[in-house]
Motif scaffolding. Structure first.
Motif, PDB file in Angstrom:
ATOM      1  N   GLN A  34       0.823  -1.199   0.000  1.00  0.00           N
ATOM      2  CA  GLN A  34       0.000   0.000   0.000  1.00  0.00           C
ATOM      3  C   GLN A  34       0.863   1.258   0.000  1.00  0.00           C
ATOM      4  O   GLN A  34       1.751   1.420   0.837  1.00  0.00           O
ATOM      5  CB  GLN A  34      -0.908   0.001   1.236  1.00  0.00           C
ATOM      6  N   ASP A  35       0.606   2.156  -0.935  1.00  0.00           N
ATOM      7  CA  ASP A  35       1.317   3.425  -0.983  1.00  0.00           C
ATOM      8  C   ASP A  35       1.046   4.219   0.295  1.00  0.00           C
ATOM      9  O   ASP A  35      -0.101   4.362   0.730  1.00  0.00           O
ATOM     10  CB  ASP A  35       0.837   4.221  -2.206  1.00  0.00           C
ATOM     11  N   GLY A  90      -3.771   0.053  -6.174  1.00  0.00           N
ATOM     12  CA  GLY A  90      -2.328  -0.078  -6.336  1.00  0.00           C
ATOM     13  C   GLY A  90      -1.950  -0.729  -7.650  1.00  0.00           C
ATOM     14  O   GLY A  90      -1.016  -0.298  -8.337  1.00  0.00           O
ATOM     15  N   ALA A  91      -2.675  -1.785  -8.027  1.00  0.00           N
ATOM     16  CA  ALA A  91      -2.380  -2.477  -9.280  1.00  0.00           C
ATOM     17  C   ALA A  91      -2.634  -1.571 -10.471  1.00  0.00           C
ATOM     18  O   ALA A  91      -1.847  -1.554 -11.436  1.00  0.00           O
ATOM     19  CB  ALA A  91      -3.226  -3.743  -9.388  1.00  0.00           C
ATOM     20  N   LEU A  92      -3.703  -0.797 -10.449  1.00  0.00           N
ATOM     21  CA  LEU A  92      -4.002   0.101 -11.562  1.00  0.00           C
ATOM     22  C   LEU A  92      -2.937   1.189 -11.708  1.00  0.00           C
ATOM     23  O   LEU A  92      -2.568   1.561 -12.828  1.00  0.00           O
ATOM     24  CB  LEU A  92      -5.389   0.721 -11.378  1.00  0.00           C
ATOM     25  N   TRP A 401       9.346   5.594  -1.323  1.00  0.00           N
ATOM     26  CA  TRP A 401       8.876   6.717  -0.519  1.00  0.00           C
ATOM     27  C   TRP A 401       7.949   6.302   0.611  1.00  0.00           C
ATOM     28  O   TRP A 401       7.417   7.160   1.303  1.00  0.00           O
ATOM     29  CB  TRP A 401       8.182   7.742  -1.419  1.00  0.00           C
ATOM     30  N   GLY A 402       7.754   5.032   0.826  1.00  0.00           N
ATOM     31  CA  GLY A 402       6.959   4.576   1.958  1.00  0.00           C
ATOM     32  C   GLY A 402       5.793   3.698   1.539  1.00  0.00           C
ATOM     33  O   GLY A 402       4.979   4.088   0.694  1.00  0.00           O
ATOM     34  N   HIS A 403       5.737   2.495   2.088  1.00  0.00           N
ATOM     35  CA  HIS A 403       4.642   1.571   1.828  1.00  0.00           C
ATOM     36  C   HIS A 403       4.205   0.907   3.135  1.00  0.00           C
ATOM     37  O   HIS A 403       4.927   0.931   4.127  1.00  0.00           O
ATOM     38  CB  HIS A 403       5.059   0.483   0.828  1.00  0.00           C
ATOM     39  N   VAL A 590      -6.846  10.227  22.558  1.00  0.00           N
ATOM     40  CA  VAL A 590      -6.066   9.563  21.515  1.00  0.00           C
ATOM     41  C   VAL A 590      -6.972   8.631  20.728  1.00  0.00           C
ATOM     42  O   VAL A 590      -7.798   7.916  21.302  1.00  0.00           O
ATOM     43  CB  VAL A 590      -4.884   8.782  22.122  1.00  0.00           C
ATOM     44  N   HIS A 591      -6.827   8.664  19.407  1.00  0.00           N
ATOM     45  CA  HIS A 591      -7.641   7.853  18.512  1.00  0.00           C
ATOM     46  C   HIS A 591      -6.723   7.147  17.513  1.00  0.00           C
ATOM     47  O   HIS A 591      -5.592   7.566  17.284  1.00  0.00           O
ATOM     48  CB  HIS A 591      -8.664   8.728  17.786  1.00  0.00           C
ATOM     49  N   HIS A 592      -7.241   6.105  16.905  1.00  0.00           N
ATOM     50  CA  HIS A 592      -6.435   5.287  16.011  1.00  0.00           C
ATOM     51  C   HIS A 592      -6.776   5.577  14.550  1.00  0.00           C
ATOM     52  O   HIS A 592      -7.918   5.897  14.220  1.00  0.00           O
ATOM     53  CB  HIS A 592      -6.650   3.799  16.304  1.00  0.00           C
ATOM     54  N   SER A 593      -5.783   5.453  13.699  1.00  0.00           N
ATOM     55  CA  SER A 593      -5.999   5.497  12.253  1.00  0.00           C
ATOM     56  C   SER A 593      -4.907   4.670  11.604  1.00  0.00           C
ATOM     57  O   SER A 593      -3.831   4.471  12.175  1.00  0.00           O
ATOM     58  CB  SER A 593      -5.993   6.944  11.738  1.00  0.00           C
ATOM     59  N   TRP A 594      -5.212   4.164  10.401  1.00  0.00           N
ATOM     60  CA  TRP A 594      -4.291   3.242   9.732  1.00  0.00           C
ATOM     61  C   TRP A 594      -4.201   3.570   8.251  1.00  0.00           C
ATOM     62  O   TRP A 594      -5.187   3.949   7.609  1.00  0.00           O
ATOM     63  CB  TRP A 594      -4.768   1.796   9.862  1.00  0.00           C
ATOM     64  N   ILE A 595      -2.996   3.429   7.714  1.00  0.00           N
ATOM     65  CA  ILE A 595      -2.795   3.354   6.272  1.00  0.00           C
ATOM     66  C   ILE A 595      -2.332   1.933   5.997  1.00  0.00           C
ATOM     67  O   ILE A 595      -1.251   1.520   6.446  1.00  0.00           O
ATOM     68  CB  ILE A 595      -1.752   4.367   5.777  1.00  0.00           C
ATOM     69  N   GLY A 596      -3.158   1.171   5.287  1.00  0.00           N
ATOM     70  CA  GLY A 596      -2.881  -0.249   5.179  1.00  0.00           C
ATOM     71  C   GLY A 596      -2.861  -0.861   6.574  1.00  0.00           C
ATOM     72  O   GLY A 596      -3.763  -0.643   7.379  1.00  0.00           O
TER      73      GLY A 596
END
Length: 614
Positions: A34-35, A90-92, A401-403, A590-596
């Protein structure tokens, strides 16, 4: 097009090769994950959402100074990640990036006219172009340079003359592609200028050059105006500067400081450094990038170009100039485009990732230079070896650049319980606006103490928003929270592991020269002296950032809590001084969030206008 175009029979073979490379790009993008790059977190996701929801003029720099970049390229990605599984997006992206291959290979095929091996040499040079440090670093990401490269190089391919003239229909299509590339990413303007210069410099009749240049430029301007014009006009109408806040020295928009806003930190300091730049940033990649993108092709090109020039001059003086193996007009246009593009890049930006277009062409240019500089048989061998070496260096040394690891949903954000606040301030220059599309509707969002060049009027407007639209909250990263995790925790735990290894190997005793040597060559590490360490031995620590003290990991939990509190105190003090706002640090949640699968916890704290004298 030729019966055999780069090693494949007819158009069907070309199509099969293009599909194969595009699918390879999609596969590699899936393997990378995931980008999660900084620009995506800061503005690519937010700007697509903002444009679709008509937020221009409502929010105030939630994505920092990048809030007002033309959002057209960001809308498709936002719609994809909201309505489709994350791996599909991501594939596209990887597939679209792979579509640059036919343009690079076609340009190579035209430049190698007369070369008996061009049917297989052209696709190999095309693949070598894709094995570029800059291209690979952005594969499958939203950063835009790879996404618009097929448009720029498609325009160049279509502009190459056929025989002694240009075809008007091809020129019109090239203008459409070029105008779209600049509208989607303004940094492509340097390649638009370079292509115009290449057309005007071609060794063909002057009238044909002028006609083609005007047609190309006119169509490109019309397409740019149609695509980007409405957005730029809306920004101008709302803020008094179509490029707000950039180049505000000319427009004097009141909310931004009256100075030119462009990233000049990468540009060379003086003529001497500019002349040596390709060699210098080959030896030190961080001279032109935050990320170390190891490559060799620019240094080798820097050495090959004068060699080719000297060889050409010697042949001219001896009167035995070697017949060119390629179409002269094509070679001339390619050379002018490449050189002009590089000079404009050096003058305007000098940021490595904006070189994607030229780096895709660099193996071809290198092969042509070495092939012309050396005797025929030796030239082909040396050129092939040089291209192979440069490709291997990029394949081994590239960085990304980060995944994050894939999950079904690309982004997940835990919303606070209770009614939504009227205003949410996004504090600091760490990217936070990616969370906004996934939070409840209602608040106005404003960036504070970010990279936006604020004027006093901006600070007053922030205070007015808090006073009139409250209740207000300020959002801060919570990477150091004991229950949150995140990037800082990973760095602290990694540093703690390194300290344990240093102790096992006995490197932390005495004056610890080995640890000092490691720290001297790292930007992210500091050294805690034995006198300052409870154990009486040297220890690695995270390096000092923005006036904060280095973070020792001897007591990991205490270090995390102390660093967390220090950042909160700094934020509260700055909000009080600059905006006249008071933060209730004891009421933060405090709250949670996610990228991938990667966690990015955040904190919301109540904020109110400070009472006079408080």
């Amino acid at each position: 097009m030729g019966a055999r175009f780069f090693g494949f029979d007819g158009r069907a073979g070309v199509a099969r090769a293009t599909v194969a490379v595009a699918l390879l790009g999609a596969l590699l993008s899936l393997l990378l994950g995931q980008d999660a790059n900084w620009d995506l977190q800061n503005y690519h996701l937010h700007n697509g959402w903002s444009w679709l929801n008509g937020r221009l003029g409502t929010d105030l720099a939630p994505a920092q100074l990048q809030t007002w970049f033309v959002p057209l390229l960001d809308v498709p990605y936002y719609l994809l990640v909201v309505h489709a599984p994350a791996p599909v997006a991501g594939a596209l992206l990887g597939l679209v990036h792979g579509l640059v291959f036919p343009s690079v290979a076609w340009i190579a095929w035209r430049a190698l006219a007369g070369e008996p091996r061009r049917d297989w040499l052209a696709p190999l040079l095309g693949l070598a172009g894709l094995a570029s440090a800059a291209f690979l670093s952005e594969l499958g990401t939203t950063m835009g340079d790879n996404t618009t490269a097929p448009l720029v190089l498609g325009a160049l391919a279509l502009c190459l003359p056929v025989g002694s003239d240009w075809r008007n229909l091809r020129t019109v299509v090239a203008g459409v592609l070029l105008g779209a590339a600049v509208a989607l990413k303004l940094t492509n303007a340097i390649y638009a200028v370079a292509l115009g210069l290449a057309v005007l410099a071609a060794p063909l009749p002057w009238r044909a050059r002028l006609r083609t240049g005007l047609l190309l430029g006119g169509v490109a301007l019309v397409v740019f105006a149609l695509l980007a014009g409405p957005w730029l006009y809306a920004v101008w109408k709302a803020y008094g500067n179509p490029l707000f806040p950039q180049y505000n020295v000319m427009f004097k928009a009141p909310l931004a400081s009256p100075e030119a806003t462009s990233d000049v930190r990468w540009r060379p300091r003086g003529l001497g450094e500019a002349l040596l730049r390709p060699l210098l940033f080959t030896l030190n990649p961080r001279l032109v990038s935050e990320l170390s993108l190891l490559q060799a092709v620019w240094g080798v090109l820097y050495l090959a170009a004068p060699l080719a020039a000297v060889a050409w001059l010697v042949r001219r003086l001896r009167g035995n100039a070697r017949a060119t193996s390629g179409d002269t007009a094509v070679l001339w246009m390619l050379g002018v485009f490449f050189l002009a593009g590089f000079v404009l890049w050096l003058w305007m930006f000098s940021i490595h990732r904006y070189l994607v277009v030229l780096e895709l062409l660099a193996p071809l240019v290198l092969w042509l230079l070495l092939r012309s500089a050396l005797p025929a048989r030796a030239g082909a061998r040396v050129a092939g070896a040089a291209v192979l070496l440069c490709s291997l260096v990029a394949l081994v040394g590239w960085n990304d650049w980060g995944h994050a690891r894939w999950t079904f949903d690309a982004f997940r954000v835990e919303a606070p319980v209770g009614p939504a606040p009227g205003v949410v301030l996004l504090y600091g220059d760490e990217p936070q606006s990616w969370r906004i599309p996934f939070l409840p509707a209602g608040p106005v969002y404003a960036g504070v103490a970010t990279n936006f060049p604020e004027s006093r009027a901006y600070a007053r407007k922030v205070r007015t928003l808090v006073a009139t639209r409250g209740p207000a909250r300020v959002m801060l990263p919570a990477e150091a929270d004991p229950s949150g995790g995140g990037k800082l925790l990973e760095k602290l735990e990694r540093t703690d592991r390194h300290n344990r290894w240093a102790a096992r190997l006995g490197l932390d005793r005495g004056d610890c020269p080995a640890m000092r040597w490691i720290v001297s060559r790292s930007r992210s590490r500091a050294l805690v002296e034995p006198v300052d360490s409870p154990s009486g031995r040297c220890r690695f620590a995270l390096a000092e950032r923005d006036g904060e003290t280095p973070i020792d990991t001897e007591d990991l939990q205490a270090a995390r809590i102390a660093y967390d509190r220090e950042r909160l105190d700094i934020a509260a003090g700055l909000l009080a001084r600059r905006y006249g706002l008071r933060v209730d640090l004891e009421a933060c949640t405090v709250h949670h969030s996610w990228i991938g699968a990667s966690a990015f916890p955040y904190r919301l704290c109540p904020v109110v206008p400070a009472r006079p004298g408080s």
